[in-house]
Design a protein around this motif. Sequence first.
Motif, PDB file in Angstrom:
ATOM      1  N   ALA A 139       2.104   4.433 -36.323  1.00  0.00           N
ATOM      2  CA  ALA A 139       1.098   5.438 -36.652  1.00  0.00           C
ATOM      3  C   ALA A 139       0.486   5.166 -38.025  1.00  0.00           C
ATOM      4  O   ALA A 139      -0.734   5.275 -38.213  1.00  0.00           O
ATOM      5  N   ALA A 142      -1.735   2.074 -37.834  1.00  0.00           N
ATOM      6  CA  ALA A 142      -3.013   2.402 -37.203  1.00  0.00           C
ATOM      7  C   ALA A 142      -3.948   3.095 -38.190  1.00  0.00           C
ATOM      8  O   ALA A 142      -5.152   2.805 -38.238  1.00  0.00           O
ATOM      9  N   VAL A 224      -2.268   9.293 -33.442  1.00  0.00           N
ATOM     10  CA  VAL A 224      -1.623   8.077 -32.946  1.00  0.00           C
ATOM     11  C   VAL A 224      -0.142   8.337 -32.680  1.00  0.00           C
ATOM     12  O   VAL A 224       0.394   7.946 -31.633  1.00  0.00           O
TER      13      VAL A 224
END
Length: 260
Positions: A139, A142, A224
């Motif tokens: 996460a 990203a 995410v």
Amino acid sequence: MIGKWSARLFRARSAPGARPPAGRAVRNESAPVTYTLIAVCCLIFLIGPASGLNPAYGTGDELLAAQRAYFRRWGVVPVELFSGSPSAALTPATALFIHGSWLHLLGNMLFLYVFGAMAEERMGHVEFALFYVGCGYLALVAYAAAHADSQQSLVGASGSISAVLGAFLFLFPGARVTSLFPFLFFLPLRFPAWVTLPFWVSLQWLAAGRETSGPGVAYLAHLVGFGLGFVCAWVRYGRTTRVKAPVNAPAPAPEGENQP
């Protein structure tokens, strides 16, 4: 300067006669990984400069400078993450244990205590630990990829905890969740998780559209993480092992935080 922070509180309660998944009881009595993660995060925060309790970091401007250096050292700095530095590649893991303020820490730890204990009981201790760190790491990566030119540091366990929320939604969709909404004067209203958590995700999605690379809440990391958590639970457990009735546990919703 500490970034923005916000949270909505949730509470999941059991229904009389709730049944655990087939072949395995979900008792929410033993969650050593969850409690260890909470203890480690709290300890790191207390001895670090963000708490303001450690006299070694000084006060005033000296303390603020120490906080900035601390967040940059252990947090994710997008512009540095993809530079090929081995130490920078580790920061998405170390950042999961760093928090920027008391509210940031307490909000995330409350979420982890409530949702994490149930998810750990369902997944198993080792699998939950790998799930928590892996989803949180991805996460943050990203988020960094989407803000590759940013020099702001990102810290917090929000990506991991959002993943736990996603897994919770798949595993416990019928859990009754008591929600406190500011626009309804904090009137407690009970909804199933399949209503409350998607609503929370929708708010994150709307906020992510206005997100900048400056200090603030890392909404994209939430999205995410949540998506990864839901997909992982779906792939790992499939429809046949979903929990159709809720089990005891209170539950809030976390927020990530950028630090200057």
